[in-house]
Scaffold this motif. Structure first.
Motif, PDB file in Angstrom:
ATOM      1  N   TYR A   1     -12.891  12.435  -6.105  1.00  0.00           N
ATOM      2  CA  TYR A   1     -12.055  12.077  -7.233  1.00  0.00           C
ATOM      3  C   TYR A   1     -12.315  10.799  -7.896  1.00  0.00           C
ATOM      4  O   TYR A   1     -12.845   9.660  -7.099  1.00  0.00           O
ATOM      5  CB  TYR A   1     -10.426  12.111  -6.793  1.00  0.00           C
ATOM      6  N   ASP A   2     -12.331  10.576  -9.148  1.00  0.00           N
ATOM      7  CA  ASP A   2     -12.626   9.333  -9.801  1.00  0.00           C
ATOM      8  C   ASP A   2     -11.091   8.946 -10.429  1.00  0.00           C
ATOM      9  O   ASP A   2     -10.933   7.899 -10.729  1.00  0.00           O
ATOM     10  CB  ASP A   2     -13.647   9.476 -11.015  1.00  0.00           C
ATOM     11  N   LEU A   3     -10.128   9.976 -10.913  1.00  0.00           N
ATOM     12  CA  LEU A   3      -8.801   9.873 -11.511  1.00  0.00           C
ATOM     13  C   LEU A   3      -8.203  10.755 -10.705  1.00  0.00           C
ATOM     14  O   LEU A   3      -8.569  11.962 -10.068  1.00  0.00           O
ATOM     15  CB  LEU A   3      -8.929  10.428 -13.070  1.00  0.00           C
ATOM     16  N   VAL A   4      -6.866  10.257 -10.534  1.00  0.00           N
ATOM     17  CA  VAL A   4      -5.855  11.141  -9.589  1.00  0.00           C
ATOM     18  C   VAL A   4      -4.501  10.813 -10.237  1.00  0.00           C
ATOM     19  O   VAL A   4      -4.197   9.839 -10.347  1.00  0.00           O
ATOM     20  CB  VAL A   4      -6.006  11.037  -8.017  1.00  0.00           C
ATOM     21  N   SER A   5      -3.743  11.979 -10.026  1.00  0.00           N
ATOM     22  CA  SER A   5      -2.281  11.446 -10.465  1.00  0.00           C
ATOM     23  C   SER A   5      -1.675  12.070  -9.359  1.00  0.00           C
ATOM     24  O   SER A   5      -1.507  13.359  -8.975  1.00  0.00           O
ATOM     25  CB  SER A   5      -1.734  12.475 -11.518  1.00  0.00           C
ATOM     26  N   ALA A   6      -1.159  11.190  -8.397  1.00  0.00           N
ATOM     27  CA  ALA A   6      -0.668  11.568  -7.214  1.00  0.00           C
ATOM     28  C   ALA A   6       1.054  10.829  -7.010  1.00  0.00           C
ATOM     29  O   ALA A   6       1.073   9.554  -6.855  1.00  0.00           O
ATOM     30  CB  ALA A   6      -1.276  10.913  -5.820  1.00  0.00           C
ATOM     31  N   PRO A   7       1.969  11.717  -7.006  1.00  0.00           N
ATOM     32  CA  PRO A   7       3.194  11.153  -6.920  1.00  0.00           C
ATOM     33  C   PRO A   7       3.639  10.821  -5.619  1.00  0.00           C
ATOM     34  O   PRO A   7       2.910  11.187  -4.643  1.00  0.00           O
ATOM     35  CB  PRO A   7       4.099  12.574  -7.237  1.00  0.00           C
ATOM     36  N   TYR A   8       4.555   9.579  -5.673  1.00  0.00           N
ATOM     37  CA  TYR A   8       4.773   8.758  -4.386  1.00  0.00           C
ATOM     38  C   TYR A   8       6.293   8.439  -4.506  1.00  0.00           C
ATOM     39  O   TYR A   8       6.463   7.439  -5.515  1.00  0.00           O
ATOM     40  CB  TYR A   8       3.705   7.827  -4.048  1.00  0.00           C
ATOM     41  N   THR A   9       7.114   8.817  -3.617  1.00  0.00           N
ATOM     42  CA  THR A   9       8.438   8.563  -3.748  1.00  0.00           C
ATOM     43  C   THR A   9       8.968   7.442  -2.624  1.00  0.00           C
ATOM     44  O   THR A   9       8.524   7.798  -1.389  1.00  0.00           O
ATOM     45  CB  THR A   9       9.344   9.720  -3.621  1.00  0.00           C
ATOM     46  N   LYS A  10       9.356   6.426  -2.727  1.00  0.00           N
ATOM     47  CA  LYS A  10       9.903   5.547  -1.840  1.00  0.00           C
ATOM     48  C   LYS A  10      10.981   4.755  -2.432  1.00  0.00           C
ATOM     49  O   LYS A  10      10.877   4.120  -3.455  1.00  0.00           O
ATOM     50  CB  LYS A  10       8.713   4.650  -1.217  1.00  0.00           C
ATOM     51  N   VAL A  11      12.053   4.640  -1.744  1.00  0.00           N
ATOM     52  CA  VAL A  11      13.145   3.805  -2.407  1.00  0.00           C
ATOM     53  C   VAL A  11      12.776   2.393  -2.409  1.00  0.00           C
ATOM     54  O   VAL A  11      12.287   1.511  -1.392  1.00  0.00           O
ATOM     55  CB  VAL A  11      14.391   3.642  -1.348  1.00  0.00           C
ATOM     56  N   GLY A  12      12.919   1.716  -3.511  1.00  0.00           N
ATOM     57  CA  GLY A  12      12.689   0.206  -3.742  1.00  0.00           C
ATOM     58  C   GLY A  12      11.369  -0.196  -3.980  1.00  0.00           C
ATOM     59  O   GLY A  12      10.444   0.506  -3.807  1.00  0.00           O
ATOM     60  N   PRO A  13      11.108  -1.422  -4.306  1.00  0.00           N
ATOM     61  CA  PRO A  13       9.836  -1.847  -4.891  1.00  0.00           C
ATOM     62  C   PRO A  13       8.763  -2.071  -3.804  1.00  0.00           C
ATOM     63  O   PRO A  13       7.494  -1.985  -4.096  1.00  0.00           O
ATOM     64  CB  PRO A  13      10.259  -3.564  -5.760  1.00  0.00           C
ATOM     65  N   ASP A  14       8.906  -2.009  -2.411  1.00  0.00           N
ATOM     66  CA  ASP A  14       8.157  -2.155  -1.250  1.00  0.00           C
ATOM     67  C   ASP A  14       7.184  -0.858  -1.446  1.00  0.00           C
ATOM     68  O   ASP A  14       6.006  -0.871  -1.045  1.00  0.00           O
ATOM     69  CB  ASP A  14       8.818  -1.811  -0.060  1.00  0.00           C
ATOM     70  N   VAL A  15       7.414   0.148  -2.391  1.00  0.00           N
ATOM     71  CA  VAL A  15       6.376   1.126  -2.611  1.00  0.00           C
ATOM     72  C   VAL A  15       4.856   0.634  -3.080  1.00  0.00           C
ATOM     73  O   VAL A  15       3.890   1.065  -2.930  1.00  0.00           O
ATOM     74  CB  VAL A  15       7.013   2.132  -3.732  1.00  0.00           C
ATOM     75  N   LEU A  16       5.148  -0.554  -3.802  1.00  0.00           N
ATOM     76  CA  LEU A  16       3.916  -1.361  -4.387  1.00  0.00           C
ATOM     77  C   LEU A  16       2.885  -1.717  -3.149  1.00  0.00           C
ATOM     78  O   LEU A  16       1.784  -1.573  -3.092  1.00  0.00           O
ATOM     79  CB  LEU A  16       4.270  -2.472  -4.879  1.00  0.00           C
ATOM     80  N   ARG A  17       3.481  -1.972  -1.973  1.00  0.00           N
ATOM     81  CA  ARG A  17       2.878  -2.362  -0.616  1.00  0.00           C
ATOM     82  C   ARG A  17       2.175  -0.988  -0.267  1.00  0.00           C
ATOM     83  O   ARG A  17       0.781  -1.094   0.333  1.00  0.00           O
ATOM     84  CB  ARG A  17       3.651  -2.742   0.443  1.00  0.00           C
ATOM     85  N   ILE A  18       2.685   0.074  -0.253  1.00  0.00           N
ATOM     86  CA  ILE A  18       2.306   1.465   0.173  1.00  0.00           C
ATOM     87  C   ILE A  18       0.968   1.780  -0.695  1.00  0.00           C
ATOM     88  O   ILE A  18      -0.046   2.355  -0.120  1.00  0.00           O
ATOM     89  CB  ILE A  18       3.359   2.373   0.243  1.00  0.00           C
TER      90      ILE A  18
END
Length: 562
Positions: free
Chosen positions: A449-466
């Motif tokens: 892939y060069d582009l992708v739209s991948a949903p990711y749900t995690k409570v809180g801003p720590d999702v940025l680390r993931i």
């Protein structure tokens, strides 16, 4: 218009006028809160006991009902009905105890002591205690479980020790300010240790929890049958949607059907053969507004926004000029306006609008074909072929976007087609490939892939680390990795690690803002809108709620009016 800001307001699950969550407060000692953990409809009468609710889902049917395995949103939708978590989120956005009664964090942040609620049993009669919680976290962390969401959330839990029957000490490899946020998610929900010992096949078919419903049977490609847990007691009434309703659910059961086609789901709702549907299409939502027999629950998910990620690990997007050129070449605002009919608001942030620590910069995402052209010329893509696409050293400027038909609703697929058309004017060839969920995961795992739209749900801003830490370019045991933009930046890594290590909310917010600013300014991500959760349901269904943790509907307080 230029906007550079933290999210100043938040939006939580709302039914007409449901309450919205505010900032998450994570204290070193977590006390009980007298706030509600989710919104409910204003009932039109006294609750009626009995009846089976028929729910029609357009999400992909889970391959496993145990949310520890893998860890996607369709699992969370179902698991929220029969599994419970140690913590939850109240209407004010604060993390509050649920199966736990509190937690104490040591001064160095390396020890978290969980106090667990007494008198609770799993539906197989096994006690909920420290040994059970330890077994569940070990299950999440076991590579053979093939967890991704839960595994990444529990990555810093090193060892555990049961101090007594209802006290569990977690020893961390590094401080984790997001740990209790993670423990509010269904991907780390509690299941009977005896159920886990059955092995993956048995537990996938019917996980055993403490929730208001029980898994009776699963007919693949058709439905899951849930029945009322007759012994259920709300663990923490003070944090419940209806503090007065502490016993078993009103409904006798739930029939959870899988109906992939959106028009078929809506027709079934109109005909009265189903009571509630998810993944409602924008035009359907607008049409339902004129139907007094249908209600609408809008519950944006926490964590990340819906976004397109640009794979910076390989050409052509390893050149920041080409990344910016692509972002400047697509007219997202016009596509959202024409396709979503006001049911979705354009986002300029990598975080959902329900996350108070989100940072936005609208100026970075303005549609500007002239600037896109200038950037491509500067990057050496200064020729065009006979079809109008940019060419460099004999190679066409072609980028591949695999699309999961199970996770992208038709309106979003149409949006991708509109972006494909405007990108072509700048000279990008965007190849769209519609794939089922399994093929889509395979493409991501193989970096096809060069582009992708991948949903990711995690409570809180720590999702940025993931999503954006360099470590997240390495796959979890399930084979899934979350850093699809392949961001590998030592400064971003350091900010995210520092944010995870501090209990100071102001410092945490500042560090997350720095990380978001650099991610956006690096043009790794094209934000679109909040991850959409639109539910339509019959007006005869009362008491519907939604968790403010991961915005899944809840039916403990629901009933079918006669």
């Amino acid at each position: 218009m230029t906007t550079q800001r933290r999210h100043g307001t938040t939006r939580g699950p709302r039914l007409r006028q449901l309450a919205a969550p505010a900032a998450v407060v994570l204290a070193s000692t977590l006390a009980l809160s007298a706030c509600s953990s989710g919104g409910t409809a204003e009932g039109g009468g006294e609750p009626v006991s009995g009846g089976t609710l028929v729910y029609a889902s357009g999400d992909a049917e889970p391959t496993c009902l145990d949310p520890h395995v893998g860890g996607n949103y369709p699992q969370a939708l179902l698991a929220s009905q029969f599994l419970e978590t140690l913590f939850t989120k109240d209407d004010g956005g604060e993390i509050v105890p649920w199966l736990a009664t509190g937690a104490e964090v040591s001064e160095d942040g390396l020890t978290v002591t969980l106090e667990l609620r007494e008198g609770i049993e799993f539906t197989d009669g096994a006690p909920f205690d420290a040994a059970a919680v330890k077994a569940n976290i070990e299950h999440v962390k076991d590579p053979e479980t093939l967890s991704s969401t839960g595994y990444l959330a529990m990555a810093k839990v090193d060892t555990m020790e049961a101090l007594d029957e209802h006290t569990l000490q977690l020893n961390l490899s590094a401080p984790d300010s997001a740990l209790l946020e993670s423990l509010s998610q269904p991907w780390v929900a509690m299941m009977s240790p005896a159920g886990l010992e059955r092995g993956m096949e048995g537990n996938c078919a019917a996980p055993i929890g403490t929730g208001p419903f029980v898994v009776d049977s699963w007919t693949k490609q058709q439905s899951v049958a849930l029945s009322r847990n007759e012994n259920y007691t709300v663990p923490n009434p003070e944090a419940a949607a209806d503090p007065e309703h502490t016993g078993p659910a009103y409904l006798e059961g739930i029939e959870w059907r899988f109906i992939p086609e959106s028009a078929a789901r809506y027709s079934a709702l109109q005909a009265g053969t189903v009571d509630m549907i998810d993944n409602a299409q924008p035009d359907t939502i607008v049409a339902a507004e004129d139907d007094d027999a249908i209600e609408h629950l809008d519950a944006p998910r926490p964590g990340a926004s819906n976004r397109i990620e640009l794979n910076a690990s390989k050409a052509p997007f390893d050149d920041v000029r080409v990344r910016e050129a692509f972002i400047r070449s697509v007219n997202v605002d016009a596509a959202v306006k024409s396709l979503f009919f006001g049911t979705a608001e354009r986002s300029y942030s990598v975080l959902s609008s329900v996350e108070p620590m989100g940072y936005s910069d609208e100026s970075l995402f303005a549609y500007d074909p002239e600037e896109a052209s200038r950037l491509l010329d500067a990057a050496g893509w200064d020729e065009r072929d006979a079809e109008g696409y940019r060419v460099k050293d004999g190679e066409r400027l072609s980028v591949h976007l695999p699309v999961s038909t199970n996770q992208s609703v038709p309106a979003e697929q149409s949006l991708f087609q509109q972006l494909q058309a405007t990108a072509k004017e700048a000279g990008f060839e965007v190849t769209l490939e519609l794939q089922d969920l399994s093929s889509w995961y395979e493409a991501l795992g193989a970096h096809e892939y060069d582009l992708v739209s991948a949903p990711y749900t995690k409570v809180g801003p720590d999702v940025l680390r993931i999503l954006f830490h360099s470590d997240s370019t390495v796959p979890a045991p399930s084979g899934y990795f979350a850093n699809h933009a392949m961001v590998q930046d030592e400064e971003i890594d350091a900010w995210l690690e520092q944010a995870a290590s501090t209990q100071d909310e102001a410092e945490r917010a500042d560090l997350y803002e720095k990380a978001q600013r650099k991610i956006l300014e690096g043009f790794y991500v094209l934000p679109l809108y909040d991850q959409q959760n639109h539910f339509l349901y019959s007006g005869s269904l009362e008491g519907v709620g939604a968790t403010t943790a991961v915005a899944t509907p809840t039916f403990h307080d629901a009933w079918l009016a006669e």
